[in-house]
Design an enzyme around this catalytic site. Structure first.
Site, PDB file in Angstrom:
ATOM      1  N   SER A   1       3.177 -11.391   1.214  1.00  0.00           N
ATOM      2  CA  SER A   1       2.867 -10.062   0.695  1.00  0.00           C
ATOM      3  C   SER A   1       2.903  -9.069   1.833  1.00  0.00           C
ATOM      4  O   SER A   1       2.652  -9.420   2.990  1.00  0.00           O
ATOM      5  CB  SER A   1       1.491 -10.055   0.030  1.00  0.00           C
ATOM      6  OG  SER A   1       0.507  -9.805   0.999  1.00  0.00           O
ATOM      7  N   LYS A   2       3.217  -7.833   1.478  1.00  0.00           N
ATOM      8  CA  LYS A   2       3.427  -6.847   2.538  1.00  0.00           C
ATOM      9  C   LYS A   2       2.143  -6.537   3.301  1.00  0.00           C
ATOM     10  O   LYS A   2       2.186  -5.990   4.383  1.00  0.00           O
ATOM     11  CB  LYS A   2       4.063  -5.581   1.975  1.00  0.00           C
ATOM     12  CG  LYS A   2       3.207  -4.807   1.018  1.00  0.00           C
ATOM     13  CD  LYS A   2       3.958  -3.602   0.502  1.00  0.00           C
ATOM     14  CE  LYS A   2       3.145  -2.912  -0.573  1.00  0.00           C
ATOM     15  NZ  LYS A   2       3.940  -2.190  -1.525  1.00  0.00           N
ATOM     16  N   ARG A   3       0.992  -6.905   2.733  1.00  0.00           N
ATOM     17  CA  ARG A   3      -0.238  -6.678   3.479  1.00  0.00           C
ATOM     18  C   ARG A   3      -0.298  -7.590   4.712  1.00  0.00           C
ATOM     19  O   ARG A   3      -0.862  -7.258   5.714  1.00  0.00           O
ATOM     20  CB  ARG A   3      -1.458  -6.885   2.585  1.00  0.00           C
ATOM     21  CG  ARG A   3      -1.894  -5.611   1.882  1.00  0.00           C
ATOM     22  CD  ARG A   3      -2.935  -5.881   0.827  1.00  0.00           C
ATOM     23  NE  ARG A   3      -2.408  -6.693  -0.258  1.00  0.00           N
ATOM     24  CZ  ARG A   3      -1.659  -6.214  -1.247  1.00  0.00           C
ATOM     25  NH1 ARG A   3      -1.368  -4.937  -1.285  1.00  0.00           N
ATOM     26  NH2 ARG A   3      -1.214  -6.996  -2.202  1.00  0.00           N
ATOM     27  N   LYS A   4       0.303  -8.774   4.591  1.00  0.00           N
ATOM     28  CA  LYS A   4       0.266  -9.711   5.720  1.00  0.00           C
ATOM     29  C   LYS A   4       1.448  -9.557   6.656  1.00  0.00           C
ATOM     30  O   LYS A   4       1.319  -9.489   7.858  1.00  0.00           O
ATOM     31  CB  LYS A   4       0.251 -11.142   5.189  1.00  0.00           C
ATOM     32  CG  LYS A   4      -1.074 -11.522   4.605  1.00  0.00           C
ATOM     33  CD  LYS A   4      -1.312 -13.002   4.761  1.00  0.00           C
ATOM     34  CE  LYS A   4      -2.801 -13.265   4.636  1.00  0.00           C
ATOM     35  NZ  LYS A   4      -3.106 -14.651   4.503  1.00  0.00           N
TER      36      LYS A   4
END
Ligand code: GLU
Length: 487
Positions: A257-260
């Site tokens: 996910s783009k958060r990681k």
């Protein structure tokens, strides 16, 4: 007598609701190789039934990103083809007769429940610890009542009926025999109140009309197969073969996910990964790697492609391996001339070089100052440390506050351009009760690695949202460490 097998037709069907994701390239590559291996046709279809989230900017980016990957399609919204149009919003009128057919055969029903009632119903189900599911209230409406309410123009949707007992059994190309109880399947909306079909309805009708023989997509759609099989059955159609590929994961097995980690294809192209290396990296998940050579071209991947033995464990997005392959591609596969051409194309991407020079001209006295002033537009890593923030006057705690406000604000931008970036940052300054200059000072450092550089909003526009997102994330971590250590 058995009829000869239909020619293989596969598709990638992205929804243009965000930055094109490496997961889309992964699924597209599988389909592309599957077509190549079977002398089939690879199609691109844009699934934009979610009108509130789909944008022309994201559609253009999806097309550009897949082209950059080298995944050329033979039919699609940009080139047409025998079963077009290939954008669902242009096919709106095609779906209604199929929905009506389902309703007339008694397999679908009109539902007048308001969003408020549905929300209340779901709340009750949640409170009782049950999964949210339509409770079937409108199933019991009489035919006369339905006619009257439709005639009076009352807003409504069409839902599909679901068998009340038993289970749906099917064979998936990756998961094997699957059984899902009908009880776990919702009475899916097929046609929305505004007359647009839902994803499920449009997807099935289009796969049928576009003569898709194999549906290969992400595992998140496995649970939707019973709905799709039922729609095919209600319409008297034969479903295609389904193959649900395990999602790509981070090394710690969490969902990519783009958060990681950066997940946008544009991030990898901006940093100077070669499309061949990215495809090589993703393609290794679809072959049996015997010992030996892992540096493979698209043709070699297609020759070794082996969809029979896919793992359910998930493909690990191992950046170090990608870096290693990319380095080998640069060193071993590009001629001197290819290399020069690639570097120039890469620097010109998103007009970085031309825009960078335009912004620099009035700010230098010698050309040799250019790399220091504008080099950040091309760098893959700024190597940001607390010392970079030395000239910024805000305290570490204030910096943490600024970054945590700025990051989600920028995510809201629909059209990533100078004006919207400026407008969002001004709004952030207002919300925080700070001067714009106080908010942008640390952003200069985050984005360029220096407090003296090119105009911020222009630089952010040129860098693109995925690179900016990553730089702000790194800067947010640096300022958080400063706040934590009392610097
Ligand atoms: N539009 C869906 C997506 O973006 C496609 C799913 C499918 O291939 O059926 O994931």
């Amino acid at each position: 007598m058995t009829s000869p097998a239909a020619p293989v037709r596969v598709r990638i069907a992205p929804s243009p609701t965000g930055e094109p994701h490496v997961g889309t390239a992964y699924i597209a590559l599988f389909n592309y190789l599957f077509a190549k291996k079977n002398n089939g046709t690879f199609i691109l279809r844009i699934e934009d039934t979610d009108a509130t989230r789909s944008t022309p900017e994201f559609e253009r980016k999806v097309l550009d990103a897949l082209k950059w990957c080298g995944l050329e399609w033979s039919e699609g919204p940009d080139i047409g083809g025998p079963y077009g149009p290939y954008r669902q919003s242009d096919r709106k009128d095609i779906y209604r007769p199929y929905v009506e057919k389902i309703v007339e055969a008694g397999h679908g029903f009109r539902c007048f429940c308001t969003p408020e009632r549905l929300e209340q119903m779901r709340e009750g189900q949640r409170a009782a610890g049950k999964p949210p599911k339509y409770d079937g209230l409108c199933l019991s409406l009489s035919a006369e009542e339905v006619t009257t309410r439709v005639a009076s123009g009352e807003p409504h949707v069409v839902r599909m009926k679901i068998p009340t007992e038993g289970s749906c059994k099917f064979t998936d190309g990756v998961y094997g025999d699957v059984e899902i109880p009908w009880d776990a399947v919702d009475m899916q909306v097929l046609l929305k109140a505004d007359g647009m079909p839902t994803y499920h309805m449009a997807n099935v009708v289009d796969d049928h009309l576009m003569k898709i023989t194999h549906v290969a997509r992400g595992e998140e759609w496995l649970a939707s197969v019973p709905k799709h099989i039922l729609i095919y059955r209600y319409l008297g159609l034969e479903p295609p073969v389904f193959m649900h590929l395990s999602l790509m994961r981070n090394a710690d097995k969490s969902k990519l996910s783009k958060r990681k980690n950066p997940t946008s294809i544009s991030y990898y192209s901006a940093l100077g990964y070669l499309p061949e290396a990215l495809m090589n990296f993703l393609g290794l998940f679809f072959i049996q790697i015997a010992e030996g050579e892992e540096l493979l071209t698209m043709d070699e991947l297609a020759a070794k492609f082996d969809p029979e033995n896919l793992s359910k464990a998930g493909a690990i997005f191992d950046i170090q391996k990608l870096d290693w392959l990319n380095g080998r591609w640069i060193r071993e596969k590009l001629s001197d001339e290819d290399f020069r051409r690639r570097v120039i194309e890469w620097a010109m991407e998103n007009s970085r070089l031309t825009e960078g020079l335009k912004l620099s001209q009035s700010r230098i006295s010698k050309l040799g100052e250019l790399p220091d002033l504008a080099g950040f537009l091309l760098k893959s890593d700024l190597g940001l440390e607390p010392a970079h923030f030395a000239k910024v006057k805000s305290s570490p705690e204030e910096l943490v506050e600024i970054f945590s406000e700025v990051q989600p604000a920028l995510e809201k931008i629909v059209e990533w351009d100078v004006a919207s970036i400026e407008a969002e940052l001004r709004a952030v300054a207002d919300r925080l009760g700070k001067k714009l200059k106080v908010v942008v000072a640390p952003l200069f450092v985050a984005v360029s690695g220096s407090s003296r550089s090119l105009p911020l909003f222009d630089s952010m526009a040129v860098l693109g949202r995925s690179v900016v997102r990553q730089r702000l994330k790194v800067a947010g971590q640096v300022v958080a460490s400063m706040a934590g250590s009392g610097k």
